[in-house]
Design a protein around this motif. Structure first.
Motif, PDB file in Angstrom:
ATOM      1  N   GLU A 153       0.865  -1.182   0.000  1.00  0.00           N
ATOM      2  CA  GLU A 153       0.000   0.000   0.000  1.00  0.00           C
ATOM      3  C   GLU A 153       0.899   1.229   0.000  1.00  0.00           C
ATOM      4  O   GLU A 153       2.120   1.116   0.075  1.00  0.00           O
ATOM      5  N   TRP A 154       0.303   2.422  -0.089  1.00  0.00           N
ATOM      6  CA  TRP A 154       1.072   3.660  -0.064  1.00  0.00           C
ATOM      7  C   TRP A 154       1.699   3.825   1.316  1.00  0.00           C
ATOM      8  O   TRP A 154       1.035   3.640   2.326  1.00  0.00           O
ATOM      9  N   ILE A 155       2.987   4.174   1.362  1.00  0.00           N
ATOM     10  CA  ILE A 155       3.708   4.335   2.616  1.00  0.00           C
ATOM     11  C   ILE A 155       3.828   5.834   2.927  1.00  0.00           C
ATOM     12  O   ILE A 155       4.276   6.610   2.081  1.00  0.00           O
ATOM     13  N   GLU A 156       3.446   6.216   4.132  1.00  0.00           N
ATOM     14  CA  GLU A 156       3.673   7.572   4.631  1.00  0.00           C
ATOM     15  C   GLU A 156       4.843   7.496   5.601  1.00  0.00           C
ATOM     16  O   GLU A 156       4.687   7.053   6.736  1.00  0.00           O
ATOM     17  N   PHE A 157       6.010   7.909   5.156  1.00  0.00           N
ATOM     18  CA  PHE A 157       7.206   7.854   5.981  1.00  0.00           C
ATOM     19  C   PHE A 157       7.164   8.943   7.049  1.00  0.00           C
ATOM     20  O   PHE A 157       6.668  10.040   6.800  1.00  0.00           O
ATOM     21  N   PHE A 158       7.706   8.648   8.217  1.00  0.00           N
ATOM     22  CA  PHE A 158       7.654   9.602   9.327  1.00  0.00           C
ATOM     23  C   PHE A 158       8.262  10.941   8.935  1.00  0.00           C
ATOM     24  O   PHE A 158       7.793  11.992   9.372  1.00  0.00           O
ATOM     25  N   TRP A 159       9.304  10.947   8.112  1.00  0.00           N
ATOM     26  CA  TRP A 159       9.937  12.213   7.743  1.00  0.00           C
ATOM     27  C   TRP A 159       9.058  13.042   6.810  1.00  0.00           C
ATOM     28  O   TRP A 159       9.248  14.241   6.693  1.00  0.00           O
ATOM     29  N   GLU A 160       8.091  12.415   6.169  1.00  0.00           N
ATOM     30  CA  GLU A 160       7.127  13.154   5.345  1.00  0.00           C
ATOM     31  C   GLU A 160       5.956  13.635   6.203  1.00  0.00           C
ATOM     32  O   GLU A 160       5.572  14.788   6.169  1.00  0.00           O
ATOM     33  N   LYS A 161       5.401  12.739   6.966  1.00  0.00           N
ATOM     34  CA  LYS A 161       4.193  13.014   7.747  1.00  0.00           C
ATOM     35  C   LYS A 161       4.466  13.898   8.967  1.00  0.00           C
ATOM     36  O   LYS A 161       3.748  14.862   9.201  1.00  0.00           O
TER      37      LYS A 161
END
Length: 151
Positions: A135-143
């Motif tokens: 699935e789509w990953i939301e990386f901590f450095w983005e979020k």
């Protein structure tokens, strides 16, 4: 959508370092921006200062652009074995184009790819990887560092 937290990143980076150990890269090359956090952590783990970056732009958040821009090509003429680091091989377009340019400019250098995530449908697969992305990953450095979350 899956949120990828810092604790997972630490655990997975350690796994990736172990997976790549036998390759014995003399140089690390992080693909900016997604590979920067991984590149820094990886370089710390293997105690090297031979960490370079290359910039590419294909995605803006979760929107894929029409073409990949690559710039800030590092000078790798002294390298023998380079480990190319990125957070994910999604479509594979970015890493394929980066690798093509690197091989063209540095034909005597051996390149391998290491990522935290990959999609099996990508145009190119990493040599070393920890997880398949389902699935789509939301990386901590983005979020965690989005402008609206800084308050």
């Amino acid at each position: 959508m899956k949120y990828y937290a810092y604790k997972e990143f630490v655990k997975d980076t350690k796994k990736l370092v172990k997976l790549c150990k036998e390759y014995e890269a003399d140089t690390l090359l992080a693909v900016a921006r997604g590979g920067l956090t991984l590149g820094h952590a990886f370089a710390e783990a293997v105690n090297t200062r031979r960490l370079f970056t290359i910039n590419s732009i294909l995605y803006e958040k979760d929107k894929k652009g029409s073409r990949c821009e690559i710039f800030n090509m590092p000078d790798l003429k002294d390298a023998k074995k380079v480990l190319l680091l990125d957070d994910i091989v999604d479509s594979g377009q970015t890493i394929k184009e980066v690798l093509s340019l690197l091989r063209e400019d540095f034909p005597e250098v051996e390149f391998k790819i290491a990522t935290l995530f990959y999609k099996p449908t990508a145009l190119i697969q990493p040599d070393f990887c920890v997880h398949e992305a389902k699935e789509w990953i939301e990386f901590f450095w983005e979020k965690d560092f989005q402008e609206d979350s800084l308050d």
